[in-house]
Every structure is written in structure tokens, then in C-alpha cells.
Design an enzyme around this catalytic site. Structure first.
Site, PDB file in Angstrom:
ATOM      1  N   CYS A 114       0.805  -1.223   0.000  1.00 40.57           N
ATOM      2  CA  CYS A 114       0.000   0.000   0.000  1.00 40.57           C
ATOM      3  C   CYS A 114       0.840   1.276   0.000  1.00 40.57           C
ATOM      4  O   CYS A 114       0.331   2.348  -0.309  1.00 40.57           O
ATOM      5  CB  CYS A 114      -0.939   0.004   1.205  1.00 40.57           C
ATOM      6  SG  CYS A 114      -2.007  -1.451   1.284  1.00 40.57           S
ATOM      7  N   HIS A 254      -3.421   6.870   3.085  1.00 42.10           N
ATOM      8  CA  HIS A 254      -3.811   5.578   2.520  1.00 42.10           C
ATOM      9  C   HIS A 254      -5.232   5.260   2.974  1.00 42.10           C
ATOM     10  O   HIS A 254      -5.573   5.398   4.151  1.00 42.10           O
ATOM     11  CB  HIS A 254      -2.843   4.488   2.990  1.00 42.10           C
ATOM     12  CG  HIS A 254      -3.289   3.118   2.650  1.00 42.10           C
ATOM     13  ND1 HIS A 254      -3.795   2.784   1.406  1.00 42.10           N
ATOM     14  CD2 HIS A 254      -3.317   1.969   3.384  1.00 42.10           C
ATOM     15  CE1 HIS A 254      -4.111   1.503   1.398  1.00 42.10           C
ATOM     16  NE2 HIS A 254      -3.832   0.987   2.586  1.00 42.10           N
ATOM     17  N   ASN A 284     -10.299  -0.145   0.001  1.00 41.44           N
ATOM     18  CA  ASN A 284      -8.841  -0.150   0.024  1.00 41.44           C
ATOM     19  C   ASN A 284      -8.325  -0.623  -1.328  1.00 41.44           C
ATOM     20  O   ASN A 284      -8.473  -1.797  -1.676  1.00 41.44           O
ATOM     21  CB  ASN A 284      -8.354  -1.072   1.145  1.00 41.44           C
ATOM     22  CG  ASN A 284      -6.838  -1.103   1.275  1.00 41.44           C
ATOM     23  OD1 ASN A 284      -6.114  -0.581   0.440  1.00 41.44           O
ATOM     24  ND2 ASN A 284      -6.359  -1.743   2.335  1.00 41.44           N
TER      25      ASN A 284
END
Length: 345
Positions: A114, A254, A284
């Protein structure tokens, strides 16, 4: 020699057309819309069509960024593509995209989970500062819907597909990455892991029957890690600049979980309203989450062309990365459709 900066001069994102809502998931797994929202803040996510891949999503985002920057693909000197879900282990998906957009440039894939996009923007800054490259295409892309177990409500509800891209170009005006921080702590590296498919555990009938081809995550450990590292990492990035948190216009984190973003806001002493939040709509998307949120902020008018933003990420590894990014400085002309009216040589 006058210092060179890597200014963001173009951007674009791509998310698949198909929207998979929490209510859709209620019909196939043991979960509810309320359960998902309460624990994650996610309402829906995007899922690719059968013919789409990480390469095709990346190409769509890249072409939009190229158009936004007002350049041609042949102007690109380097391509960096951050992803953990490439089309193949070989060839590099970055090389696929290089061919698909018609660029003539070196290309490599960056795999830090990520944090990939923020790692990538920090790497791009080094190439530009040293004068090696002048125009860099940076992409963050993930196709996670093919790597989650849709029977596992603990993971499948969390992820979505998409891609975001920026064009970074050399400039003499202070802009781009003004300060950054990156780190890695492999102590709990198995907190986010896809056990099967690598050289340690190649895919076999037995490993696939055990579900080792799917992404596994220890949500509790990831939450503890994220809340511990994000705030200090942002402070270290800010310490490299003359700026304070009060002078940051927007924080683009994020987009893993709304509760993690809320926790970061509390620990940093910053109102949640100062964070760009898209996790409710896109879930996500790993390395794609920050560029998608960044482009969304620009498109919605929240982020202005002269703003200073703070990127904050954490992810598999376990890794973290942050960056203070100045868009167009106050004394540089801008256009409404793009970040800059004139590119520096």
C-alpha cells in the site's frame, strides 16, 4: 548547479464501472452493510470486468495523466508502476504499460504494498534532482478482487480495484516532494501476506485447496502498526521542510479503513475535515488508493493548484512512507484545467 524539483504537472485515475455495494455482499456472505460500515467506513468498492487487468487499468490512468499534463507519451523518460497485483510475475507490468501507451522509456515495477505510490514519488524525486530524468510517469494500480477469498468476510469486504497516475516533471521552482520519510519493519511481515504463488510456496493443487493463493491479513496487528507509525512518519517528513502541520492544506492518507484515518487525525491533532477520504466509495485499493484520492480531491475542487499536501501511507512489509508535496508555488502561473501553465526545461 541550481536544484531541480519534481513538480506534478498532470494526473489521472481509473476505476472500473462495476460498483459492488455492501448490500450486494449481504446476499452472498454472512455480513451486513452496518457491520462493514461500523468497522471500516466502506459503503462500496469497484470491481474489474473480466477483460480488465492491472495493465489495462494502469494504461487508462496513465493516458489521462498524459493528456492532463499536455505532453506526449514519447516525452516520458521513466515509468514507475507501484503494484502488488501485476498481470504476471514476468514480464513486468510496467513494461506492458510502456508498450501500451506508446512510450520509449525504461520502466520498472515497485512492490511495497500500500505504500508503493509514496515510495514511488520519493524515488522519482531523486531521479529528477540528480538530473537523470526530466519527465516521469508514476502509477499506482491494484486489482485485488482476484486475490481475495470472497467467502472470507474478514478480508473480501475491504478491497477494491483501480489505478491512479501522475506526471512528474523537472522544475526550478520549489515544488514536488519537499520532505519525505520511508521505513520498513519486517517483524510482523506476515500480518499482510499472500502465502502461495511465490518461490517459497509455489502454487500447487494442495496449496490452492488450502486457499494460499488468497490475500490474508491480521487486521488487529495492521491497525496497531498503522496507528503507531503514521503520525511520527509525517512529523519526520515535515521536519525536512520549514512547514508545520498548520501550513499543510490537505492530508491524503492511505485509504485502508476510516477508523485508522480517524485515529491518525486524533494522534496528529488535526481535524478529520483536513483529510481527503474516499474509502467509503472505493474501499482499500492498496498502492492505488492515494493517487485515486489525490485525483478525486483535485477533480472535486477540494485540492487547489497551489496547495501543499501531505501523503501518508502504511502497508505490507510492514512498511510506511510519507511525503510533503507542494503543487504549483504561489508565484507560478496556473491554468484551471492543469497544475501549470509553463513547464520548466
Amino acid at each position: 548547479m541550481e536544484k531541480k524539483y519534481g513538480r506534478i504537472v498532470g494526473w489521472g485515475s481509473y476505476v472500473p464501472e462495476k460498483i459492488l455495494t455492501n448490500y450486494d455482499l449481504e446476499k452472498v456472505i454472512d455480513t451486513t452493510h452496518e457491520w462493514i460500515v461500523q468497522r471500516t467506513g466502506i459503503h462500496e468498492r469497484r470491481v474489474v470486468a473480466p477483460e480488465e487487468t492491472t495493465a489495462t487499468m494502469s494504461t487508462n490512468a496513465a493516458n489521462r495523466a498524459i493528456e492532463s499534463a499536455g505532453i506526449l507519451a514519447e516525452d516520458i523518460d521513466l515509468i514507475i508502476l507501484a503494484t502488488s497485483t501485476p498481470d504476471y510475475l514476468a514480464p513486468s507490468v510496467a513494461s506492458q504499460v510502456q508498450f501500451m501507451i506508446g512510450a520509449d522509456a525504461p520502466a520498472f515495477t515497485l512492490m511495497t504494498g500500500c505504500t508503493g505510490f509514496v515510495y514511488g514519488i520519493n524515488i522519482a524525486q531523486q531521479f529528477i534532482e540528480t538530473g537523470v530524468y526530466k519527465t516521469i510517469l508514476l502509477i499506482g494500480a491494484e486489482l485485488l478482487s482476484r486475490f481475495v477469498d470472497w467467502n472470507d468476510r474478514g478480508t473480501c469486504v475491504l478491497f477494491g480495484d483501480g489505478a491512479g497516475a501522475v506526471i512528474i516533471q523537472a522544475s526550478h521552482q520549489p515544488s514536488g516532494v519537499l520532505g519525505f520519510d520511508m521505513g520498513s519493519d519486517g517483524t510482523n511481515s506476515d500480518a499482510i501476506i499472500r502465502p502461495g504463488g511465490g518461490s517459497a510456496r509455489p502454487l500447487t493443487a494442495e496449496s490452492m485447496a488450502a486457499g494460499e493463493q488468497y490475500l490474508k491479513m491480521n487486521g488487529r496487528e495492521v491497525f496497531k502498526f498503522a496507528t503507531r507509525v503514521v503520525g511520527p512518519s509525517c512529523q519526520r517528513a515535515l521536519a525536512q521542510t520549514s512547514l508545520t502541520l498548520d501550513e499543510i492544506d490537505w492530508i491524503v492518507p492511505h485509504q485502508a479503513n476510516l477508523r485508522i484515518i480517524q485515529s491518525a487525525a486524533r494522534s496528529m491533532g488535526v481535524p478529520l475535515e483536513k483529510f481527503i477520504v474516499t474509502v467509503d466509495r472505493f474501499a482499500n485499493t492498496s498502492a492505488a488508493s492515494i493517487p485515486i484520492a489525490f485525483v478525486d480531491g483535485l477533480s472535486s475542487g477540494k485540492i487547489k493548484p497551489t496547495d501543499t499536501i501531505l501523503l501518508a501511507s502504511f502497508g505490507a512489509g510492514l512498511t510506511w512512507a510519507s511525503a510533503v508535496v507542494q503543487l504549483v508555488p504561489q508565484n507560478v502561473p496556473v491554468q484551471e484545467e492543469r497544475l501549470v501553465a509553463e513547464f520548466a526545461d
